[in-house]
Design a protein around this motif. Structure first.
Motif, mmCIF file in Angstrom:
data_model
loop_
_atom_site.group_PDB
_atom_site.id
_atom_site.type_symbol
_atom_site.label_atom_id
_atom_site.label_comp_id
_atom_site.label_asym_id
_atom_site.label_seq_id
_atom_site.Cartn_x
_atom_site.Cartn_y
_atom_site.Cartn_z
ATOM 1 N N HIS A 46 -10.637 -0.285 -10.959
ATOM 2 C CA HIS A 46 -11.035 0.324 -9.688
ATOM 3 C C HIS A 46 -11.670 -0.717 -8.762
ATOM 4 O O HIS A 46 -11.369 -0.766 -7.572
ATOM 5 N N THR A 47 -12.522 -1.556 -9.323
ATOM 6 C CA THR A 47 -13.203 -2.575 -8.517
ATOM 7 C C THR A 47 -12.216 -3.613 -7.990
ATOM 8 O O THR A 47 -12.322 -4.041 -6.833
ATOM 9 N N VAL A 48 -11.251 -4.009 -8.794
ATOM 10 C CA VAL A 48 -10.232 -4.968 -8.335
ATOM 11 C C VAL A 48 -9.393 -4.353 -7.220
ATOM 12 O O VAL A 48 -9.083 -5.023 -6.223
ATOM 13 N N LEU A 49 -9.046 -3.087 -7.341
ATOM 14 C CA LEU A 49 -8.265 -2.422 -6.301
ATOM 15 C C LEU A 49 -9.054 -2.347 -4.993
ATOM 16 O O LEU A 49 -8.518 -2.646 -3.919
ATOM 17 N N GLN A 50 -10.327 -1.988 -5.062
ATOM 18 C CA GLN A 50 -11.152 -1.933 -3.855
ATOM 19 C C GLN A 50 -11.320 -3.323 -3.241
ATOM 20 O O GLN A 50 -11.321 -3.473 -2.016
ATOM 21 N N THR A 51 -11.476 -4.322 -4.091
ATOM 22 C CA THR A 51 -11.597 -5.701 -3.606
ATOM 23 C C THR A 51 -10.333 -6.118 -2.861
ATOM 24 O O THR A 51 -10.397 -6.699 -1.778
ATOM 25 N N SER A 52 -9.192 -5.813 -3.428
ATOM 26 C CA SER A 52 -7.910 -6.169 -2.826
ATOM 27 C C SER A 52 -7.731 -5.481 -1.469
ATOM 28 O O SER A 52 -7.358 -6.123 -0.483
#
Length: 191
Positions: A46-52
């Motif tokens: 989830h955090t990687v998706l939000q970062t992207s």
């Protein structure tokens, strides 16, 4: 005859119970470890998706929102854009802001650093100590230092974030080792 047989078999039930209870406890501890690993993968994904998504919108938000609105937008919408810019600040004021041109020209190490900083921002609001503690609670080997973003890149106006890390079992009974995890996400850079 029954009395002698009962004396012979009197400890069998206790022995069977010990074996079954021990096996059950080991199975439950393994299952608990799998739940923690699943939770770690979901939190990082989830955090990687939000970062992207956040990094992909940086240049657009600076150009269209951060300056108070585009020239073709009516005065009302421009006023709303200025209101939000005043309220939240503009993207260029943020030290973690990266525009599209900068993002595509960064070296691999610089891009990994920008991504890691934004990742920490979405994971714990930017607090590195909290992020490290959280990742260690989730059994990510070496916590924050165990995250590897170096395979991330920008290609054809698309940002690809690749996160690699190792997960430990919560209860590593037979020294099974770690699980290597790789998560990838991509976002089209806004224009």
């Amino acid at each position: 005859m029954n009395v002698q047989q009962d004396k012979k078999n009197s400890g069998v039930i206790t022995l069977e119970a010990c074996v079954c209870v021990l096996s059950f406890l080991i199975l439950m501890l393994l299952l608990s470890s799998l739940f923690v690993m699943f939770m770690a993968q979901n939190a990082t994904a989830h955090t990687v998706l939000q970062t992207s998504e956040s990094l992909s919108i940086d240049s657009y938000s600076a150009e269209h929102i951060g300056t108070g609105g585009a020239g073709s937008v009516s005065e009302v919408v421009a006023g709303i854009g200025e209101f939000f810019s005043d309220l939240f600040g503009i993207a260029q004021d943020n030290p973690n802001y990266v525009d599209k041109d900068d993002l595509s020209t960064l070296s691999d190490a610089e891009l990994a650093s920008v991504i890691k900083t934004r990742f920490i921002g979405y994971l714990t609001g930017g607090n590195q100590t909290e992020a490290d503690e959280m990742l260690e609670r989730l059994n990510i080997v070496d916590g924050l230092d165990g995250l590897d973003f170096t395979d991330s890149y920008v290609d054809n106006d698309t940002l690809y974030i690749v996160l690699k890390y190792n997960l430990e079992y919560d209860f590593n009974i037979w020294n099974v080792g770690t699980v290597e995890v790789e998560q990838t996400t991509c976002s089209k850079l806004w224009k």
